[in-house]
Design a protein around this motif. Structure first.
Motif, PDB file in Angstrom:
ATOM      1  N   GLU A  35       0.806  -1.219   0.000  1.00  0.00           N
ATOM      2  CA  GLU A  35       0.000   0.000   0.000  1.00  0.00           C
ATOM      3  C   GLU A  35       0.839   1.268   0.000  1.00  0.00           C
ATOM      4  O   GLU A  35       0.344   2.344  -0.320  1.00  0.00           O
ATOM      5  CB  GLU A  35      -0.943  -0.006   1.214  1.00  0.00           C
ATOM      6  N   ASP A  36       2.114   1.149   0.353  1.00  0.00           N
ATOM      7  CA  ASP A  36       2.992   2.321   0.396  1.00  0.00           C
ATOM      8  C   ASP A  36       3.832   2.479  -0.873  1.00  0.00           C
ATOM      9  O   ASP A  36       4.670   3.378  -0.944  1.00  0.00           O
ATOM     10  CB  ASP A  36       3.929   2.241   1.606  1.00  0.00           C
ATOM     11  N   LEU A  37       3.613   1.612  -1.855  1.00  0.00           N
ATOM     12  CA  LEU A  37       4.392   1.662  -3.091  1.00  0.00           C
ATOM     13  C   LEU A  37       3.590   2.342  -4.194  1.00  0.00           C
ATOM     14  O   LEU A  37       2.362   2.211  -4.254  1.00  0.00           O
ATOM     15  CB  LEU A  37       4.769   0.242  -3.530  1.00  0.00           C
ATOM     16  N   PRO A  38       4.269   3.062  -5.093  1.00  0.00           N
ATOM     17  CA  PRO A  38       3.546   3.725  -6.191  1.00  0.00           C
ATOM     18  C   PRO A  38       2.930   2.705  -7.146  1.00  0.00           C
ATOM     19  O   PRO A  38       3.642   1.835  -7.665  1.00  0.00           O
ATOM     20  CB  PRO A  38       4.647   4.551  -6.883  1.00  0.00           C
ATOM     21  N   PHE A 228      14.184  -3.398  15.796  1.00  0.00           N
ATOM     22  CA  PHE A 228      13.175  -3.885  14.858  1.00  0.00           C
ATOM     23  C   PHE A 228      12.691  -5.242  15.342  1.00  0.00           C
ATOM     24  O   PHE A 228      13.481  -6.189  15.454  1.00  0.00           O
ATOM     25  CB  PHE A 228      13.791  -3.994  13.451  1.00  0.00           C
ATOM     26  N   ALA A 229      11.406  -5.353  15.620  1.00  0.00           N
ATOM     27  CA  ALA A 229      10.868  -6.565  16.242  1.00  0.00           C
ATOM     28  C   ALA A 229      10.120  -7.481  15.277  1.00  0.00           C
ATOM     29  O   ALA A 229       9.879  -8.645  15.599  1.00  0.00           O
ATOM     30  CB  ALA A 229       9.937  -6.185  17.388  1.00  0.00           C
ATOM     31  N   SER A 230       9.750  -6.978  14.093  1.00  0.00           N
ATOM     32  CA  SER A 230       8.828  -7.722  13.223  1.00  0.00           C
ATOM     33  C   SER A 230       9.537  -8.737  12.328  1.00  0.00           C
ATOM     34  O   SER A 230       9.441  -8.711  11.106  1.00  0.00           O
ATOM     35  CB  SER A 230       8.026  -6.734  12.365  1.00  0.00           C
ATOM     36  N   VAL A 231      10.261  -9.667  12.982  1.00  0.00           N
ATOM     37  CA  VAL A 231      10.914 -10.774  12.273  1.00  0.00           C
ATOM     38  C   VAL A 231      10.641 -12.062  13.039  1.00  0.00           C
ATOM     39  O   VAL A 231      10.276 -12.043  14.215  1.00  0.00           O
ATOM     40  CB  VAL A 231      12.434 -10.535  12.142  1.00  0.00           C
ATOM     41  N   PHE A 265       9.731  -9.312   6.566  1.00  0.00           N
ATOM     42  CA  PHE A 265       8.900  -8.391   7.356  1.00  0.00           C
ATOM     43  C   PHE A 265       7.676  -9.156   7.827  1.00  0.00           C
ATOM     44  O   PHE A 265       6.785  -9.470   7.045  1.00  0.00           O
ATOM     45  CB  PHE A 265       8.505  -7.184   6.511  1.00  0.00           C
ATOM     46  N   ALA A 266       7.641  -9.467   9.126  1.00  0.00           N
ATOM     47  CA  ALA A 266       6.604 -10.344   9.671  1.00  0.00           C
ATOM     48  C   ALA A 266       6.003  -9.745  10.936  1.00  0.00           C
ATOM     49  O   ALA A 266       6.214 -10.254  12.047  1.00  0.00           O
ATOM     50  CB  ALA A 266       7.191 -11.725   9.962  1.00  0.00           C
ATOM     51  N   PRO A 267       5.237  -8.666  10.810  1.00  0.00           N
ATOM     52  CA  PRO A 267       4.648  -8.047  12.004  1.00  0.00           C
ATOM     53  C   PRO A 267       3.626  -8.972  12.662  1.00  0.00           C
ATOM     54  O   PRO A 267       2.785  -9.568  11.997  1.00  0.00           O
ATOM     55  CB  PRO A 267       3.987  -6.783  11.456  1.00  0.00           C
ATOM     56  N   ALA A 268       3.712  -9.068  13.975  1.00  0.00           N
ATOM     57  CA  ALA A 268       2.819  -9.966  14.706  1.00  0.00           C
ATOM     58  C   ALA A 268       1.477  -9.330  15.040  1.00  0.00           C
ATOM     59  O   ALA A 268       0.542 -10.016  15.434  1.00  0.00           O
ATOM     60  CB  ALA A 268       3.494 -10.432  15.996  1.00  0.00           C
ATOM     61  N   SER A 269       1.379  -8.015  14.888  1.00  0.00           N
ATOM     62  CA  SER A 269       0.146  -7.308  15.236  1.00  0.00           C
ATOM     63  C   SER A 269       0.099  -5.994  14.474  1.00  0.00           C
ATOM     64  O   SER A 269       1.097  -5.558  13.887  1.00  0.00           O
ATOM     65  CB  SER A 269       0.098  -7.028  16.737  1.00  0.00           C
ATOM     66  N   ALA A 270      -1.048  -5.345  14.507  1.00  0.00           N
ATOM     67  CA  ALA A 270      -1.190  -4.045  13.850  1.00  0.00           C
ATOM     68  C   ALA A 270      -0.275  -3.010  14.490  1.00  0.00           C
ATOM     69  O   ALA A 270       0.308  -2.165  13.804  1.00  0.00           O
ATOM     70  CB  ALA A 270      -2.643  -3.590  13.916  1.00  0.00           C
ATOM     71  N   ALA A 277       6.990  -0.616  10.137  1.00  0.00           N
ATOM     72  CA  ALA A 277       6.893  -0.334   8.704  1.00  0.00           C
ATOM     73  C   ALA A 277       7.682   0.914   8.293  1.00  0.00           C
ATOM     74  O   ALA A 277       8.314   0.911   7.225  1.00  0.00           O
ATOM     75  CB  ALA A 277       5.428  -0.208   8.284  1.00  0.00           C
ATOM     76  N   PRO A 278       7.687   1.996   9.091  1.00  0.00           N
ATOM     77  CA  PRO A 278       8.485   3.161   8.689  1.00  0.00           C
ATOM     78  C   PRO A 278       9.974   2.849   8.504  1.00  0.00           C
ATOM     79  O   PRO A 278      10.637   3.449   7.658  1.00  0.00           O
ATOM     80  CB  PRO A 278       8.258   4.150   9.835  1.00  0.00           C
ATOM     81  N   THR A 279      10.507   1.902   9.288  1.00  0.00           N
ATOM     82  CA  THR A 279      11.912   1.511   9.119  1.00  0.00           C
ATOM     83  C   THR A 279      12.127   0.871   7.753  1.00  0.00           C
ATOM     84  O   THR A 279      13.128   1.148   7.068  1.00  0.00           O
ATOM     85  CB  THR A 279      12.338   0.541  10.232  1.00  0.00           C
ATOM     86  N   VAL A 280      11.194   0.034   7.332  1.00  0.00           N
ATOM     87  CA  VAL A 280      11.308  -0.595   6.010  1.00  0.00           C
ATOM     88  C   VAL A 280      11.296   0.471   4.922  1.00  0.00           C
ATOM     89  O   VAL A 280      12.077   0.416   3.963  1.00  0.00           O
ATOM     90  CB  VAL A 280      10.172  -1.614   5.790  1.00  0.00           C
ATOM     91  N   LEU A 281      10.440   1.457   5.067  1.00  0.00           N
ATOM     92  CA  LEU A 281      10.373   2.519   4.062  1.00  0.00           C
ATOM     93  C   LEU A 281      11.637   3.376   4.059  1.00  0.00           C
ATOM     94  O   LEU A 281      12.075   3.845   3.001  1.00  0.00           O
ATOM     95  CB  LEU A 281       9.139   3.381   4.315  1.00  0.00           C
ATOM     96  N   ARG A 282      12.257   3.558   5.210  1.00  0.00           N
ATOM     97  CA  ARG A 282      13.530   4.278   5.260  1.00  0.00           C
ATOM     98  C   ARG A 282      14.622   3.487   4.537  1.00  0.00           C
ATOM     99  O   ARG A 282      15.475   4.071   3.852  1.00  0.00           O
ATOM    100  CB  ARG A 282      13.935   4.537   6.707  1.00  0.00           C
ATOM    101  N   LEU A 283      14.622   2.189   4.690  1.00  0.00           N
ATOM    102  CA  LEU A 283      15.591   1.353   3.973  1.00  0.00           C
ATOM    103  C   LEU A 283      15.358   1.427   2.469  1.00  0.00           C
ATOM    104  O   LEU A 283      16.314   1.486   1.678  1.00  0.00           O
ATOM    105  CB  LEU A 283      15.485  -0.099   4.455  1.00  0.00           C
ATOM    106  N   LEU A 284      14.097   1.425   2.085  1.00  0.00           N
ATOM    107  CA  LEU A 284      13.773   1.537   0.666  1.00  0.00           C
ATOM    108  C   LEU A 284      14.267   2.876   0.104  1.00  0.00           C
ATOM    109  O   LEU A 284      14.840   2.938  -0.990  1.00  0.00           O
ATOM    110  CB  LEU A 284      12.257   1.407   0.490  1.00  0.00           C
TER     111      LEU A 284
END
Length: 293
Positions: A35-38, A228-231, A265-270, A277-284
């Motif tokens: 959803e965050d990608l063009p 980063f916890a979502s692994v 990227f495996a988030p366990a909850s919302a 997710a913002p960390t992933v976007l910073r890496l991108l």
């Protein structure tokens, strides 16, 4: 002068290569990143919904991993720009990495990962394709999953790797794969000097191997769990986000980006997704901060 072709983003919610009992969280993570990608440069890779079959090999769920890889290969043939794969387990990197090597034999591979991913199918304790991803990229794994164009092991740098099986350690030494361990305890790192030190090591290695482009594989478990916890498989004493971002920016400034993957990227909850997710976007953003091949 020809106009540069922009990157494409392959959303690949492959979970079948993971050893985790919560592997399908990867599909949830991929959906969130999508959803965050063009939309104009976003491509969805068809991944089987079912677990798949080992096809008589030691590789678990191999049929589904192969189907996803072949789907990604087909999509990549229709695009010219560098491809960044997001949302799957580490085996999701294989199609994009193979493409990068086939297009530029001088490509160097930065493998940011807490694990070496050089397990062999015959000795892997889990049979998970994710733990064999680099082994197959090197053409040293099972024949079904081996890359059609293998990576030269002298052009691979393991960065932040800190959990290596004994047999993997032997393979790394025999293959001649270079390594850069984490700078140290995350509580003592994370300042400008530690960020610059890691980036300088990466840039020096790229220069030494004469990289004409760079492929960047990122398993998010390379980051320290406090960051980063979502692994699925956190490993203590990893990189801080600033260290990783600085190293990536330095790398893509030193050599054009040939492709990349952001995996696991495996988030366990919302709430975990919202935090990480913002960390992933910073890496991108760091991956896109330099030129493209």
């Amino acid at each position: 002068m020809a106009e540069a072709v922009g990157p494409i983003f392959l959303v690949m919610p492959e979970w079948q290569g993971s050893a985790s009992s919560r592997a399908m969280q990867l599909a949830d993570g991929a959906a969130l990143l999508r959803e965050d990608l063009p939309p104009s440069s976003r491509v969805d890779v068809a991944v089987p919904a079912h677990a798949g079959d080992a096809l008589g090999t030691p590789i678990a769920r191999l049929s589904s991993v192969l189907a996803a890889r072949d789907s990604a290969r087909e999509l990549l043939r229709a695009h010219e720009g560098p491809a960044i794969t997001l949302g799957g387990d580490c085996a999701s990197t294989l199609a994009g990495l193979e493409r990068a090597v086939s297009r530029d034999p001088g490509v160097a591979v930065l493998w940011f990962d807490a694990h070496a991913d050089v397990q062999h199918p015959s000795t892997s304790p889990s049979g998970a394709a994710s733990g064999m991803a680099l082994r197959h990229a090197l053409g040293e794994g099972g024949s079904d999953l081996n890359a059609a164009v293998a990576v030269d092991p002298s052009r691979v740098l393991l960065v932040g790797t800190r959990e290596v099986d004994p047999e993997e350690a032997v393979a790394i030494a025999e293959l001649g794969v270079a390594t850069v361990p984490p700078p140290g305890d995350a509580t003592a790192a994370g300042n400008d000097s530690s960020d610059a030190a890691l980036a300088a090591q990466v840039a020096a290695w790229l220069a030494d191997c004469g990289a004409t482009s760079v492929y960047v594989h990122i398993d998010l478990d390379v980051l320290d769990p406090a960051e980063f916890a979502s692994v699925h498989t956190p490993v203590p004493f990893g990189l801080l986000t600033t260290e990783l971002i600085t190293a990536i920016r330095k790398a893509v400034a030193a050599a054009p980006l040939a492709g990349a993957a952001i995996c696991e990227f495996a988030p366990a909850s919302a709430s975990a997704a919202a935090e990480d997710a913002p960390t992933v976007l910073r890496l991108l953003a760091a991956l896109l901060s330099g030129g493209a091949k």
